[in-house]
Design a protein around this motif. Structure first.
Motif, PDB file in Angstrom:
ATOM      1  N   ALA A 100      52.470 161.915  90.034  1.00 19.24           N
ATOM      2  CA  ALA A 100      51.576 162.350  91.116  1.00 19.24           C
ATOM      3  C   ALA A 100      51.004 163.731  90.824  1.00 19.24           C
ATOM      4  O   ALA A 100      49.796 163.966  90.972  1.00 19.24           O
ATOM      5  N   GLN A 101      51.836 164.656  90.386  1.00 21.80           N
ATOM      6  CA  GLN A 101      51.363 166.006  90.087  1.00 21.80           C
ATOM      7  C   GLN A 101      50.456 166.010  88.864  1.00 21.80           C
ATOM      8  O   GLN A 101      49.494 166.776  88.797  1.00 21.80           O
ATOM      9  N   GLY A 102      50.741 165.156  87.895  1.00 21.00           N
ATOM     10  CA  GLY A 102      49.892 165.054  86.713  1.00 21.00           C
ATOM     11  C   GLY A 102      48.482 164.608  87.067  1.00 21.00           C
ATOM     12  O   GLY A 102      47.498 165.094  86.499  1.00 21.00           O
TER      13      GLY A 102
ATOM     14  N   LEU B 242      61.903 161.328  89.641  1.00 22.05           N
ATOM     15  CA  LEU B 242      61.255 162.449  88.961  1.00 22.05           C
ATOM     16  C   LEU B 242      60.002 161.996  88.228  1.00 22.05           C
ATOM     17  O   LEU B 242      58.954 162.668  88.260  1.00 22.05           O
ATOM     18  N   LEU B 243      60.074 160.850  87.576  1.00 21.65           N
ATOM     19  CA  LEU B 243      58.934 160.348  86.825  1.00 21.65           C
ATOM     20  C   LEU B 243      57.717 160.150  87.721  1.00 21.65           C
ATOM     21  O   LEU B 243      56.599 160.562  87.382  1.00 21.65           O
ATOM     22  N   PHE B 244      57.936 159.554  88.897  1.00 23.67           N
ATOM     23  CA  PHE B 244      56.788 159.228  89.744  1.00 23.67           C
ATOM     24  C   PHE B 244      56.250 160.429  90.506  1.00 23.67           C
ATOM     25  O   PHE B 244      55.038 160.528  90.725  1.00 23.67           O
ATOM     26  N   ILE B 245      57.113 161.379  90.898  1.00 21.97           N
ATOM     27  CA  ILE B 245      56.554 162.565  91.533  1.00 21.97           C
ATOM     28  C   ILE B 245      55.829 163.425  90.499  1.00 21.97           C
ATOM     29  O   ILE B 245      54.837 164.086  90.810  1.00 21.97           O
ATOM     30  N   SER B 246      56.295 163.395  89.251  1.00 26.48           N
ATOM     31  CA  SER B 246      55.601 164.120  88.182  1.00 26.48           C
ATOM     32  C   SER B 246      54.273 163.438  87.859  1.00 26.48           C
ATOM     33  O   SER B 246      53.282 164.099  87.538  1.00 26.48           O
TER      34      SER B 246
ATOM     35  N   GLY C  60      43.111 160.253  87.881  1.00 25.95           N
ATOM     36  CA  GLY C  60      43.655 160.976  89.019  1.00 25.95           C
ATOM     37  C   GLY C  60      44.263 160.081  90.079  1.00 25.95           C
ATOM     38  O   GLY C  60      45.025 160.552  90.936  1.00 25.95           O
ATOM     39  N   SER C  61      43.948 158.801  90.036  1.00 24.75           N
ATOM     40  CA  SER C  61      44.545 157.866  91.007  1.00 24.75           C
ATOM     41  C   SER C  61      46.056 157.782  90.826  1.00 24.75           C
ATOM     42  O   SER C  61      46.768 157.321  91.732  1.00 24.75           O
ATOM     43  N   THR C  62      46.562 158.255  89.673  1.00 26.21           N
ATOM     44  CA  THR C  62      48.017 158.293  89.491  1.00 26.21           C
ATOM     45  C   THR C  62      48.673 159.214  90.516  1.00 26.21           C
ATOM     46  O   THR C  62      49.867 159.064  90.799  1.00 26.21           O
ATOM     47  N   ALA C  63      47.899 160.156  91.078  1.00 21.48           N
ATOM     48  CA  ALA C  63      48.436 161.026  92.124  1.00 21.48           C
ATOM     49  C   ALA C  63      48.857 160.201  93.334  1.00 21.48           C
ATOM     50  O   ALA C  63      49.946 160.383  93.890  1.00 21.48           O
ATOM     51  N   VAL C  64      47.995 159.268  93.735  1.00 23.20           N
ATOM     52  CA  VAL C  64      48.303 158.420  94.889  1.00 23.20           C
ATOM     53  C   VAL C  64      49.321 157.350  94.518  1.00 23.20           C
ATOM     54  O   VAL C  64      50.235 157.050  95.292  1.00 23.20           O
ATOM     55  N   ILE C  65      49.190 156.782  93.316  1.00 21.48           N
ATOM     56  CA  ILE C  65      50.147 155.756  92.878  1.00 21.48           C
ATOM     57  C   ILE C  65      51.552 156.338  92.841  1.00 21.48           C
ATOM     58  O   ILE C  65      52.513 155.736  93.348  1.00 21.48           O
ATOM     59  N   GLY C  66      51.692 157.526  92.250  1.00 20.45           N
ATOM     60  CA  GLY C  66      52.999 158.174  92.202  1.00 20.45           C
ATOM     61  C   GLY C  66      53.546 158.456  93.590  1.00 20.45           C
ATOM     62  O   GLY C  66      54.743 158.277  93.855  1.00 20.45           O
ATOM     63  N   ALA C  67      52.668 158.881  94.517  1.00 20.94           N
ATOM     64  CA  ALA C  67      53.096 159.174  95.888  1.00 20.94           C
ATOM     65  C   ALA C  67      53.552 157.919  96.613  1.00 20.94           C
ATOM     66  O   ALA C  67      54.538 157.931  97.367  1.00 20.94           O
ATOM     67  N   VAL C  68      52.846 156.810  96.404  1.00 24.04           N
ATOM     68  CA  VAL C  68      53.213 155.540  97.055  1.00 24.04           C
ATOM     69  C   VAL C  68      54.553 155.046  96.533  1.00 24.04           C
ATOM     70  O   VAL C  68      55.432 154.631  97.317  1.00 24.04           O
ATOM     71  N   VAL C  69      54.743 155.096  95.215  1.00 24.67           N
ATOM     72  CA  VAL C  69      56.015 154.638  94.649  1.00 24.67           C
ATOM     73  C   VAL C  69      57.148 155.544  95.130  1.00 24.67           C
ATOM     74  O   VAL C  69      58.252 155.062  95.446  1.00 24.67           O
TER      75      VAL C  69
END
Length: 448
Positions: free
Chosen positions: A24-26, A18-22, A189-198
């Motif tokens: 990504a959305q953040g 949940l943390l990482f998909i959130s 915004g790169s957290t969107a891709v980082i979250g998706a990769v994780v």
């Protein structure tokens, strides 16, 4: 049968997911809101008009309309991992393109690319949440996910305060930068891709070691099905459009509006960069009250509706709150915190009252169509009002030296308040009559 013999993921594992998909959305939310504090800088440094600035978000909404037609299908075809990564990557590329050059059409393309990626990314996130939390803490997980995403919006609105070095790299007595805040949006915004990769790694590991639920059904859009919906559904849909079109396009222009009012009240010259920097920081804080209030008030209103019902009546009250807000800003000297707080309460009512109400009005197998159609109509409303209010501000020559120039745009938003009142009265009238669905009466203590 081997799959069924595997254990389910632990609660800790699910919350890490949940943390990482959130996250990504953040990243997606931050990129979208990152241009809000930049309108006056774009107008004065890049030669943009208010209509051009509004068109940056209109292009997002037009692209979002297109992606709502096939986003759910792509999630089905590609799977959650691939689709989440693809759409998150589109969001990041859109941010990069927006920051690449000061050319309007390059920025317009970047915002449109963000629109293509962002709405489908949200579909992928929603589908993922259903897969990991259905039958468990699904509602709470959705709430946490939205809280994290809205924190990103709050961060973007307040970026002139916590990232003053990006806006004023040479100090508050030197001209501000249009470019560095957009580069900052790329970094955040790169957290969107980082979250998706994780998430890709987490789901891949889980599929080999745990038993996972089936993916949730993404929202599908069928116009033929939509035409069969009853009057209550359309009143709810129109309420959502009027309320949200009065919130999100308003947020596009609100920081510049607030800056101009603050400077006019300070009797500060529009050429004073230090005064502009102080006003920009305060204006960003005021704009951030809207998502912050929604984080706090939405679950409270949801609990209240579950306790006493009266959902349509709450929307009537919310319409009365919304109607005077915009005119208070341009016609009175009431502190800005007052109308903003009123709008924040109204903003909290839609997700608490109207979105859950659709489940009472529409049969379960048509909910995907119902929500997707509402989302499409809302994006059309966003596109129209971003464009219309930008044009109105240009016609009025709105700015720090002519605060009265914002009046026409605020009247456009005020019309939405009157329409919301009209639709909420129609909804309440229908729901208290023989064709009602229980929006006024259903509570958690009601018999099934």
């Amino acid at each position: 049968m081997i799959e069924l013999s595997r254990p389910e993921p632990s609660r800790l594992y699910r919350w890490i997911v949940l943390l990482f998909i959130s996250l990504a959305q953040g990243g997606n939310y931050y990129i979208y809101d990152s241009i809000n504090p930049l309108e006056r800088i774009f107008l004065e440094q890049l030669g943009f008009t208010a209509a051009m600035f509004g068109r940056l978000n209109s292009s997002y909404s037009i692209a979002a309309v297109v992606t709502l037609l096939f986003g759910g299908y792509l999630v089905d075809r590609l799977g959650i991992r691939k689709s989440l990564f693809l759409f998150s990557a589109l969001c990041l590329v859109g941010a990069i393109l927006t920051a690449l050059r000061s050319d309007f059409y390059t920025m317009l393309a970047g915002r449109a690319l963000l629109g293509f990626g962002a709405e489908s990314q949200i579909v992928a996130v929603t589908t993922s949440l259903a897969r990991w939390f259905k039958g468990k803490e699904l509602s709470f997980a959705f709430g946490i996910n939205l809280t994290i995403a809205r924190l990103a919006s709050i961060a973007a609105d307040n970026s002139p305060t916590w990232a003053k070095w990006a806006f004023f790299p040479n100090g508050v007595n030197a001209p501000p930068s249009w470019h560095r805040p957009l580069v900052l949006a790329v970094v955040v915004g790169s957290t969107a891709v980082i979250g998706a990769v994780v998430y890709w790694v987490l789901e891949g590991y889980a599929e080999g070691h745990y038993h996972l639920g089936k993916s949730g059904e993404p929202d599908k859009l069928s116009f033929a099905e939509g035409l069969k919906f009853n009057a209550s559904y359309w009143y709810v849909a129109l309420l959502c459009v009027t309320f949200y079109s009065g919130i999100f396009p308003f947020r596009t222009f609100a920081i510049d509006l607030f800056i101009s009012k603050i400077l006019s009240q300070m009797h500060a010259a529009s050429s004073s960069i230090a005064a502009f920097a102080a006003a920009q920081a305060h204006a960003g804080f005021l704009n951030s009250i809207l998502p912050f209030s929604a984080m706090i008030a939405t679950p409270l209103f949801g609990l209240l509706a579950d306790k006493i019902g009266k959902r349509a009546s709450f929307m009537v009250a919310g319409s009365f709150l919304m109607m005077p807000v915009y005119l208070m800003i341009v016609y009175t000297n009431v502190p800005l915190i007052v109308p903003v707080a009123m709008l924040g309460v109204a903003f909290s009512l839609i997700p608490a009252m109207m979105w859950p109400s659709v489940a009472y009005i529409v049969s379960e197998h048509r909910l995907g169509t119902a929500y997707a159609l509402m989302g499409l109509i809302q994006q059309v409303g966003f596109a129209f009002f971003n464009d219309a209010v930008g044009r109105a501000n240009d016609m009025g020559h709105a700015g720090p030296d002519n605060f009265q120039g914002y009046k026409m745009g605020m009247w456009l938003f005020s019309v939405l308040g009157f329409l919301a009142l009209f639709f909420s009265i129609l909804l309440r009238q229908r729901e208290t009559g023989p064709n009602g669905h229980g929006l006024e009466t259903i509570t958690i203590s009601s018999p099934a």
